[in-house]
Design a protein around this motif. Structure first.
Motif, PDB file in Angstrom:
ATOM      1  N   PRO A  85      -8.991   7.825   3.191  1.00  0.00           N
ATOM      2  CA  PRO A  85      -7.987   6.883   2.746  1.00  0.00           C
ATOM      3  C   PRO A  85      -8.247   5.374   3.453  1.00  0.00           C
ATOM      4  O   PRO A  85      -8.334   4.295   2.841  1.00  0.00           O
ATOM      5  CB  PRO A  85      -6.753   7.407   3.160  1.00  0.00           C
ATOM      6  CG  PRO A  85      -6.845   8.647   4.121  1.00  0.00           C
ATOM      7  CD  PRO A  85      -8.191   8.844   3.723  1.00  0.00           C
ATOM      8  N   LEU A 106       4.513   8.319  -6.542  1.00  0.00           N
ATOM      9  CA  LEU A 106       5.426   9.294  -5.991  1.00  0.00           C
ATOM     10  C   LEU A 106       6.791   8.929  -6.584  1.00  0.00           C
ATOM     11  O   LEU A 106       7.137   7.923  -6.838  1.00  0.00           O
ATOM     12  CB  LEU A 106       5.434   9.090  -4.540  1.00  0.00           C
ATOM     13  CG  LEU A 106       4.203   9.812  -3.776  1.00  0.00           C
ATOM     14  CD1 LEU A 106       4.414   9.614  -2.172  1.00  0.00           C
ATOM     15  CD2 LEU A 106       3.909  11.121  -4.337  1.00  0.00           C
ATOM     16  N   SER A 124       1.430  -6.525  -6.859  1.00  0.00           N
ATOM     17  CA  SER A 124       0.918  -6.658  -8.367  1.00  0.00           C
ATOM     18  C   SER A 124      -0.618  -6.860  -8.410  1.00  0.00           C
ATOM     19  O   SER A 124      -1.358  -6.590  -9.290  1.00  0.00           O
ATOM     20  CB  SER A 124       1.553  -8.168  -8.943  1.00  0.00           C
ATOM     21  OG  SER A 124       1.185  -9.350  -8.183  1.00  0.00           O
ATOM     22  N   GLY A 125      -1.362  -7.479  -7.069  1.00  0.00           N
ATOM     23  CA  GLY A 125      -2.766  -7.506  -6.931  1.00  0.00           C
ATOM     24  C   GLY A 125      -3.048  -6.043  -6.915  1.00  0.00           C
ATOM     25  O   GLY A 125      -4.273  -5.613  -7.564  1.00  0.00           O
ATOM     26  N   THR A 161     -11.561   3.955   2.117  1.00  0.00           N
ATOM     27  CA  THR A 161     -11.322   3.492   0.514  1.00  0.00           C
ATOM     28  C   THR A 161     -10.589   2.137   0.560  1.00  0.00           C
ATOM     29  O   THR A 161     -10.948   1.063  -0.059  1.00  0.00           O
ATOM     30  CB  THR A 161     -10.463   4.476  -0.254  1.00  0.00           C
ATOM     31  OG1 THR A 161     -10.889   5.666  -0.242  1.00  0.00           O
ATOM     32  CG2 THR A 161     -10.308   3.997  -1.540  1.00  0.00           C
ATOM     33  N   PHE A 162      -9.821   1.959   1.549  1.00  0.00           N
ATOM     34  CA  PHE A 162      -8.875   0.760   1.643  1.00  0.00           C
ATOM     35  C   PHE A 162      -9.648  -0.592   1.859  1.00  0.00           C
ATOM     36  O   PHE A 162      -9.527  -1.542   1.323  1.00  0.00           O
ATOM     37  CB  PHE A 162      -7.624   0.983   2.658  1.00  0.00           C
ATOM     38  CG  PHE A 162      -6.718  -0.341   2.748  1.00  0.00           C
ATOM     39  CD1 PHE A 162      -5.948  -0.499   1.766  1.00  0.00           C
ATOM     40  CD2 PHE A 162      -6.741  -1.017   3.864  1.00  0.00           C
ATOM     41  CE1 PHE A 162      -5.077  -1.528   1.906  1.00  0.00           C
ATOM     42  CE2 PHE A 162      -5.803  -1.989   3.972  1.00  0.00           C
ATOM     43  CZ  PHE A 162      -4.968  -2.388   3.043  1.00  0.00           C
ATOM     44  N   ALA A 216       0.895  -1.383  -0.085  1.00  0.00           N
ATOM     45  CA  ALA A 216       0.169   0.005  -0.108  1.00  0.00           C
ATOM     46  C   ALA A 216       0.875   1.037   0.092  1.00  0.00           C
ATOM     47  O   ALA A 216       0.527   2.214  -0.754  1.00  0.00           O
ATOM     48  CB  ALA A 216      -0.696   0.186   1.187  1.00  0.00           C
ATOM     49  N   LEU A 217       1.832   1.447   0.802  1.00  0.00           N
ATOM     50  CA  LEU A 217       2.855   2.507   0.845  1.00  0.00           C
ATOM     51  C   LEU A 217       3.405   2.539  -0.546  1.00  0.00           C
ATOM     52  O   LEU A 217       3.839   3.806  -0.778  1.00  0.00           O
ATOM     53  CB  LEU A 217       3.939   1.967   1.741  1.00  0.00           C
ATOM     54  CG  LEU A 217       3.492   2.374   3.378  1.00  0.00           C
ATOM     55  CD1 LEU A 217       4.532   1.822   4.329  1.00  0.00           C
ATOM     56  CD2 LEU A 217       3.221   3.727   3.758  1.00  0.00           C
ATOM     57  N   THR A 218       3.705   1.734  -1.360  1.00  0.00           N
ATOM     58  CA  THR A 218       4.417   1.893  -2.488  1.00  0.00           C
ATOM     59  C   THR A 218       3.643   2.046  -3.614  1.00  0.00           C
ATOM     60  O   THR A 218       4.094   1.922  -5.018  1.00  0.00           O
ATOM     61  CB  THR A 218       5.585   0.961  -2.691  1.00  0.00           C
ATOM     62  OG1 THR A 218       5.046  -0.713  -2.462  1.00  0.00           O
ATOM     63  CG2 THR A 218       6.779   1.004  -1.870  1.00  0.00           C
ATOM     64  N   HIS A 219       2.369   1.623  -3.423  1.00  0.00           N
ATOM     65  CA  HIS A 219       1.440   1.748  -4.628  1.00  0.00           C
ATOM     66  C   HIS A 219       0.923   3.139  -5.089  1.00  0.00           C
ATOM     67  O   HIS A 219      -0.241   3.677  -4.561  1.00  0.00           O
ATOM     68  CB  HIS A 219       0.134   0.810  -4.523  1.00  0.00           C
ATOM     69  CG  HIS A 219      -0.815   0.780  -5.271  1.00  0.00           C
ATOM     70  ND1 HIS A 219      -0.677   0.814  -6.784  1.00  0.00           N
ATOM     71  CD2 HIS A 219      -2.273   0.958  -5.444  1.00  0.00           C
ATOM     72  CE1 HIS A 219      -1.547   0.749  -7.492  1.00  0.00           C
ATOM     73  NE2 HIS A 219      -2.634   1.131  -6.636  1.00  0.00           N
ATOM     74  N   ASN A 220       1.667   3.977  -5.498  1.00  0.00           N
ATOM     75  CA  ASN A 220       1.472   5.264  -5.774  1.00  0.00           C
ATOM     76  C   ASN A 220       2.449   5.762  -6.999  1.00  0.00           C
ATOM     77  O   ASN A 220       3.376   4.999  -7.208  1.00  0.00           O
ATOM     78  CB  ASN A 220       1.433   6.406  -4.386  1.00  0.00           C
ATOM     79  CG  ASN A 220       2.951   5.957  -4.007  1.00  0.00           C
ATOM     80  OD1 ASN A 220       3.814   6.096  -4.627  1.00  0.00           O
ATOM     81  ND2 ASN A 220       2.904   5.892  -2.577  1.00  0.00           N
ATOM     82  N   THR A 234     -13.879   6.986  -6.161  1.00  0.00           N
ATOM     83  CA  THR A 234     -13.767   7.094  -4.668  1.00  0.00           C
ATOM     84  C   THR A 234     -13.441   8.371  -3.851  1.00  0.00           C
ATOM     85  O   THR A 234     -13.862   9.100  -3.110  1.00  0.00           O
ATOM     86  CB  THR A 234     -13.133   6.017  -4.031  1.00  0.00           C
ATOM     87  OG1 THR A 234     -11.634   6.039  -4.273  1.00  0.00           O
ATOM     88  CG2 THR A 234     -13.651   4.755  -4.212  1.00  0.00           C
ATOM     89  N   LYS A 235     -12.489   8.953  -4.834  1.00  0.00           N
ATOM     90  CA  LYS A 235     -11.916  10.255  -4.469  1.00  0.00           C
ATOM     91  C   LYS A 235     -12.925  11.625  -4.649  1.00  0.00           C
ATOM     92  O   LYS A 235     -13.194  12.238  -3.796  1.00  0.00           O
ATOM     93  CB  LYS A 235     -10.836  10.722  -5.534  1.00  0.00           C
ATOM     94  CG  LYS A 235      -9.629  11.609  -4.637  1.00  0.00           C
ATOM     95  CD  LYS A 235      -8.372  11.384  -5.838  1.00  0.00           C
ATOM     96  CE  LYS A 235      -7.341  12.413  -5.062  1.00  0.00           C
ATOM     97  NZ  LYS A 235      -6.160  12.324  -6.044  1.00  0.00           N
ATOM     98  N   GLU A 237      -7.392   2.308 -12.360  1.00  0.00           N
ATOM     99  CA  GLU A 237      -7.476   3.564 -11.645  1.00  0.00           C
ATOM    100  C   GLU A 237      -8.810   4.403 -11.147  1.00  0.00           C
ATOM    101  O   GLU A 237      -8.800   4.960 -10.675  1.00  0.00           O
ATOM    102  CB  GLU A 237      -6.384   4.344 -12.536  1.00  0.00           C
ATOM    103  CG  GLU A 237      -5.162   3.685 -12.752  1.00  0.00           C
ATOM    104  CD  GLU A 237      -4.077   4.368 -11.335  1.00  0.00           C
ATOM    105  OE1 GLU A 237      -4.636   5.625 -10.683  1.00  0.00           O
ATOM    106  OE2 GLU A 237      -3.723   3.525 -10.686  1.00  0.00           O
ATOM    107  N   TYR A 297     -10.403   4.238  -8.114  1.00  0.00           N
ATOM    108  CA  TYR A 297      -9.754   5.105  -6.974  1.00  0.00           C
ATOM    109  C   TYR A 297     -10.325   6.475  -7.209  1.00  0.00           C
ATOM    110  O   TYR A 297     -10.622   7.114  -6.305  1.00  0.00           O
ATOM    111  CB  TYR A 297      -8.274   5.012  -7.067  1.00  0.00           C
ATOM    112  CG  TYR A 297      -7.724   3.867  -6.626  1.00  0.00           C
ATOM    113  CD1 TYR A 297      -8.029   3.339  -5.151  1.00  0.00           C
ATOM    114  CD2 TYR A 297      -6.850   2.987  -7.302  1.00  0.00           C
ATOM    115  CE1 TYR A 297      -7.735   2.201  -4.665  1.00  0.00           C
ATOM    116  CE2 TYR A 297      -6.397   1.697  -6.878  1.00  0.00           C
ATOM    117  CZ  TYR A 297      -6.812   1.230  -5.577  1.00  0.00           C
ATOM    118  OH  TYR A 297      -6.060   0.196  -5.080  1.00  0.00           O
TER     119      TYR A 297
END
Lengths: 274, 327
Positions: free
Chosen positions: B232, B133, B212-213, B235-236, B127-131, B225-226, B219, B222
């Motif tokens: 957050p 940034l 990968s899941g 949504t999660f 979750a932390l790396t799924h963005n 939902t935004k 997109e 997401y």
């Protein structure tokens, strides 16, 4: 979590903390492997070496046959990997492109092999290999693993995704199965084959129980078993133990760096189709 | 499986016979024979392609599976030769032995300690790396790194980290003002320590699966939902988790099977001790078969393990998979 809704600084702080936790054992290994013996024995343990000290690696190679272990593991892992690619791609070709009686049954049989845990067959396999006088030999470490249901399944999926029209054109040109397989199917499936290769190599490299059972002589030990020798020979010098560990880690670290992409792609395909 | 969507190469003989069909009946008959020949050649070729795999599976999977059943009904000498038929006595002996139950509960405890925590940690990292940034590539590589660590190397590293007097973990504890922990020699802690090392070792693989899941979720979901103003966390749990449930399910099945088979870290770190507190089923089988050379008892235990794994997997597919949301 949908991280786009959180402040960036929060995410980066969390990422740094997590990285530190995940990397810590490896960083500690790296750092200690560069220390002198005196430094590594100090308490409280220093986090970083005072000076980079590469002599540990030479000393480890002198103390235990690290290079023999790496050599053995490379021979075994590469032989199994190549063997699996050959057997799996042949079987996958039959399942994907050929018509023959008993196909569904045989395919189910292949899939069923994935359900058999290694522990159930390890005792009879040990007895088989022993009766063949294959203990302490490369064939004993290699031959039982030369077929793979997972790999066959993976390559069959890859083959089925190849463009149909190509094969129709080839057929019109009078191209037979052998030529189709060698000059079209295999070259076009290199990504899938690479996935199988990386996956297979890492698995073989990390094999523990089977080499433990079937090898006794030091010259035949693989990395995973040989590493235990560090424990007995150098129990008190952590700098040496950990530089040995680092040497033995290098090949798989290198492969991961190079092969992460095909591996992820393959695992993803497998996991999502579940 | 879906064998009907196969794409088979019609044999080259077909096009030949099409050309020849104009020229008389006898020629057509000859061509039919030729077509039949290519057809049987195709069948031969198929079996030839499967032969290497089938040979290996036969010798090193199916034969030993049957032999396990056979061995489990006998007493054997240390060479593995069958000495005496004992029927189900091996199974009775196992089910009556305290060690079997100890190892069974230890295995369950090991699964409970490693699987949920391992998956939760992997979800957090994914979750932390799924963005999008900057620098995510580096973090993704870092979190995949434990995959390169094998059970042999991983255990050696943790053995040193866990050292009771000079180990760095106890040093950190002392900085926090805590008493040192006898990580591997205290029966209360040994299993936790082995589990902690295992979670770390498996983190790379689980992380890749989870990431990968998440990347498989579209997109648009997401974005919508935004717009709906969903926070957050909401949504999660409401959106992301159900959508990655196939991956979650796959990972948990694979992890449970893997945890049943854990051996290397236990053999290196604790040898099943102290006082059998880390003696899991596979370690017990290893002891019986390859330390005490009781291959019959070992085989019987392995079959029991197989039955348990099979039952649990069937259970997971029958009941848990119903909750899985396939897109």
């Amino acid at each position: 979590m949908n991280m786009r809704l959180m402040p960036k600084s929060f995410i980066y702080t969390a990422l740094l903390l997590c990285s530190l936790a995940v990397l810590f054992p490896l960083l500690y290994t790296l750092s200690t492997s560069l220390m002198s013996e005196a430094e590594s024995a100090v308490y409280p343990p220093p986090l970083l070496p005072e000076a980079i000290n590469l002599s540990n690696f030479a000393k480890v190679i002198d103390t235990i046959p690290v290079l023999t272990f790496i050599g053995n593991s490379l021979i075994v892992s590469i032989a199994i990997m190549l063997g699996q690619i050959v057997t799996a791609s042949l079987a996958a070709y039959a399942f994907a492109f050929l018509r023959f009686p008993g196909k569904t049954l045989l395919f189910s049989l292949f899939l069923a092999t994935m359900m058999i845990p290694w522990e159930v067959i390890m005792i009879p396999n040990y007895l088989t290999v022993k009766s063949l006088n294959w203990l302490d030999t490369y064939q004993g470490l290699i031959v039982p693993f030369l077929a793979t249901a997972f790999g066959t399944f993976l390559l069959r999926q890859t083959f089925l995704q190849l463009p149909k029209e190509l094969f129709e054109a080839a057929r019109v040109d009078g191209c037979g199965h052998v030529r189709t397989f060698l000059s079209m199917v295999l070259p076009l499936s290199i990504p899938g084959i690479a996935t199988l290769g990386v996956y297979s190599f890492l698995n073989n490299w990390n094999m523990y129980l089977w080499p433990l059972l079937t090898t006794n002589r030091v010259e035949m030990r693989t990395v995973q078993i040989g590493i235990g020798m560090l424990q007995f020979e150098e129990m008190n010098s952590w700098n040496l133990i950990l530089s040995g560990v680092l040497l033995l880690l290098l090949p798989s670290l290198l492969l991961l760096a190079l092969g992460l992409k095909p591996l992820v792609r393959g695992i993803t395909a497998g996991a999502l189709k579940g | 499986m879906m064998m009907d969507n196969e794409l088979s190469l019609p044999s080259p003989g077909h096009s030949l016979s099409a050309h020849a069909s104009q020229s008389g009946e006898s020629a057509a008959a000859a061509m039919r024979i030729a077509a039949k020949k290519t057809r049987s050649r195709e069948i031969m070729l198929a079996y030839a392609c499967l032969a290497p795999s089938l040979l290996i599976f036969g010798l090193f999977l199916f034969y030993p599976l049957l032999k396990s059943v056979y061995l489990s009904l006998f007493l054997t000498d240390p060479q593995g030769r069958v000495a005496e038929f004992v029927g189900l006595d091996n199974f009775k002996e196992i089910l009556a032995s305290e060690m079997f139950y100890t190892s069974f509960w230890n295995t369950l405890l090991f699964i409970l300690l490693t699987v949920p925590t391992g998956i939760a940690a992997a979800i957090l990292l994914a979750a932390l790396t799924h963005n999008k940034l900057r620098g995510m590539k580096i973090f993704r590589f870092i979190f995949s790194l434990p995959m390169a660590v094998s059970v042999g190397t991983g255990s050696m590293i943790w053995m040193i980290l866990y050292h009771p007097t000079l180990g760095i973990l106890n040093y950190f504890l002392s900085l926090l003002g805590s008493q040192p922990i006898q990580w591997l020699t205290d029966p209360k802690w040994a299993m936790i320590s082995v589990a902690l090392m295992t979670i770390w070792m498996n983190l790379g693989f689980n992380y890749i699966l989870m990431l990968s899941g998440m990347q498989g979720v579209s997109e648009d979901i997401y974005d919508s939902t935004k717009i709906d103003g969903s926070g957050p966390l909401r949504t999660f749990f409401r959106i992301t988790m159900p959508l990655i449930s196939p991956t979650l399910f796959f990972t948990s099945v694979v992890s449970v099977i893997g945890a049943f088979q854990a051996f290397g870290q236990i053999n290196i770190l604790t040898k099943g001790g102290p006082i059998n507190s880390t003696n899991v089923m596979v370690f017990n089988i290893y002891q019986d078969a390859f330390v005490n050379f009781r291959f019959g008892i070992g085989s019987a235990q392995a079959l029991i393990l197989f039955a348990i794994i099979l039952l649990l997997t069937v259970f997971q597919f029958k009941f848990v998979e119903k909750k899985v949301h396939y897109q």
